[in-house]
Design a protein around this motif. Sequence first.
Motif, PDB file in Angstrom:
ATOM      1  N   ARG A 105       0.966  -1.169  -0.064  1.00  0.00           N
ATOM      2  CA  ARG A 105       0.154  -0.118  -0.077  1.00  0.00           C
ATOM      3  C   ARG A 105       0.909   1.234   0.008  1.00  0.00           C
ATOM      4  N   THR A 106       0.320   2.345  -0.218  1.00  0.00           N
ATOM      5  CA  THR A 106       0.777   3.606  -0.228  1.00  0.00           C
ATOM      6  C   THR A 106       0.937   4.326   1.118  1.00  0.00           C
ATOM      7  N   ASP A 133     -11.393   2.417   0.132  1.00  0.00           N
ATOM      8  CA  ASP A 133     -11.647   1.868  -1.149  1.00  0.00           C
ATOM      9  C   ASP A 133     -11.157   2.856  -2.164  1.00  0.00           C
ATOM     10  N   SER A 134     -11.213   2.516  -3.382  1.00  0.00           N
ATOM     11  CA  SER A 134     -10.763   3.389  -4.415  1.00  0.00           C
ATOM     12  C   SER A 134     -11.430   4.835  -4.385  1.00  0.00           C
ATOM     13  N   ALA A 135     -12.476   4.801  -4.106  1.00  0.00           N
ATOM     14  CA  ALA A 135     -13.205   6.412  -4.068  1.00  0.00           C
ATOM     15  C   ALA A 135     -12.776   7.137  -3.045  1.00  0.00           C
ATOM     16  N   GLU A 136     -12.781   6.562  -1.820  1.00  0.00           N
ATOM     17  CA  GLU A 136     -12.169   7.171  -0.538  1.00  0.00           C
ATOM     18  C   GLU A 136     -10.929   7.599  -0.899  1.00  0.00           C
ATOM     19  N   LEU A 137     -10.016   6.829  -1.357  1.00  0.00           N
ATOM     20  CA  LEU A 137      -8.754   7.193  -1.662  1.00  0.00           C
ATOM     21  C   LEU A 137      -8.327   8.381  -2.479  1.00  0.00           C
ATOM     22  N   VAL A 138      -9.360   8.520  -3.667  1.00  0.00           N
ATOM     23  CA  VAL A 138      -9.281   9.650  -4.641  1.00  0.00           C
ATOM     24  C   VAL A 138      -9.521  10.828  -3.546  1.00  0.00           C
ATOM     25  N   ASP A 139     -10.814  10.823  -2.878  1.00  0.00           N
ATOM     26  CA  ASP A 139     -10.960  12.138  -2.304  1.00  0.00           C
ATOM     27  C   ASP A 139     -10.006  12.322  -1.052  1.00  0.00           C
ATOM     28  N   ARG A 162      -6.945  11.987  -1.240  1.00  0.00           N
ATOM     29  CA  ARG A 162      -5.790  12.411  -1.812  1.00  0.00           C
ATOM     30  C   ARG A 162      -6.138  13.934  -2.227  1.00  0.00           C
ATOM     31  N   ASP A 181      -2.727   5.375   1.805  1.00  0.00           N
ATOM     32  CA  ASP A 181      -3.525   4.607   2.367  1.00  0.00           C
ATOM     33  C   ASP A 181      -3.556   4.382   3.855  1.00  0.00           C
ATOM     34  N   SER A 211       1.697  11.405  -5.817  1.00  0.00           N
ATOM     35  CA  SER A 211       1.812  10.620  -4.458  1.00  0.00           C
ATOM     36  C   SER A 211       2.718  11.249  -3.396  1.00  0.00           C
TER      37      SER A 211
END
Length: 413
Positions: free
Chosen positions: A68-69, A84-90, A92, A72, A184
Amino acid sequence: MTASTSTPPITSQTIPVATPATSPGGLIDVPAGLAGVRAADTALGDVRGSEGFYHYRQYSAIDLARTRTLEDVWFLQFEGHLPDSAELVDFRAQIDELRDLPPQLADMLPALATAGSSSAMLPRLRTALSMLASIEGSRPVYGARPEDRRRDAMRVAAVTPTLLAGIYRLRRGESPLAPRPGLSAAAQWLYLLTGQEPESRDPRDVSAIDQYLVCTVDHGFNASTFTARVVTSTGADVASAVCSAIGAFSGPLHGGAPDRALAALDDIGSPDRAEEWVRARVTSGERIMGFGHAVYRTDDPRAALLRGIAQERGGRLAEFATEVEKTVIRVLAELKPGRSLNTNVEFWAVVVMEQAGLARDLFTPTFTVSRVIGWTANVLEQAQDSKIIRPSARYTGLPAPQPVPELDQVSAA
C-alpha cells in the motif's frame, strides 16, 4: 485487503506490562524510562519487540509497506479502515488542498530558513508550524469538534513536507516550489526537494521512499509520540503537540540518528576496517549508531524491509553496508554477550535514501514527513480523553523543609 495470514495474533499475553510496587508516600515505582509501563489504551497499533513485529491497527506495518501507499496508511490511521478506490481519490484531494503555505508564512520562510549558521531543519520546522498555528488560529483540542481537530491534524501533516522542502531549498539559495496536485506523497516529497518531474526520475526512487515512509509512520509509544500525547492531554492545539514531538524526535537517540549511521560507514571506510573500528568504539564506551533498539530483541522488521530494498537495487554502498553489518553484529555478540544488538532501522534507511539521491541532511526530515502522520493520529486519539497525563517523581534532594538563611548568610556563602 485482509491481514496477512503470517501476522501473529494479538493477545493480551503478548503485551509486556510492568508490575508496579508501591513505595512510601503512596507513589508507585516503575522501571526507569517507563519501560514496559502501559500508559494508555490505543487502537492505532503496537510493537511486539520479542517477536520482531509491529502493526498499524490490525495490519502488519511491513505488509502495508510492501502493498500500500503512504496515503492508504494515513487514511487507515485517521479513519480506522483502509480506503476503497473512491475514498482514496477523495482523501488525496483533501491532502492536495492542505499542502500550500498561507501567503504570510511563505513571506516569512526565507528569513526563518536562513537565520543562524546551523543547518538543522527540525528547529526551523517547529518555528514554522508555530507560525502556521498563529496565522490560522489553531484551536485547542479540548472542547473542539472532532471534525475541527481532524482538519487541524490533516493540515499539519499535509503542510510539513512543503515547509521542510522549502527550508531546505532556501538554505541552498534556491526558491521553494509549490506542491503539485495529483502526485503521490513520496513523489511529492522528491519533487518539492529537487524540482525533478516524477516521469524523469528512476521509479525505484519513488517506490523505495514510499516504502520507507510507510514503515516509519508510527512505532508504538516511542518518546516523540508519547510527548505529543502528553501535550495533547493538556488540551493544547495540534501544532503545539506536534512541535513538542519534533523536539523529542530531533535527539540523536531518537529520530536524529540516521545521518550518524552513514557517518559511521564513512568512518569505517572499507569492510576490512569494520572489526577494528567496532572494537575501538565499544572499548571506549561509545554507542554504535544503527545497531541495537530499545524494544526489539530480534531483527528490527523495518531494517529487514529496507535491507531487501537496498540489496535488490545493489551498488557499492549496499554491498559495503552488507559486509559491515555482518562484522558489527558478530563483534558485538562477542563483546556484549547476552545482549541483542541487531541492525536497527537507521542503518539501512541511510542506504535506501542515499540510493534515492537524498542528501544526508535530509534523512531525518524525511523520517519526519512520515512520522508526523503518526503523531497527528495519536493527537486525535488522545484528544478523546479529557484526563491530563501528570505522573509524579521521587524527590532525592536535601531533606525539606530547611530553614531559609538570612540574606547576608546567602551572600557570604
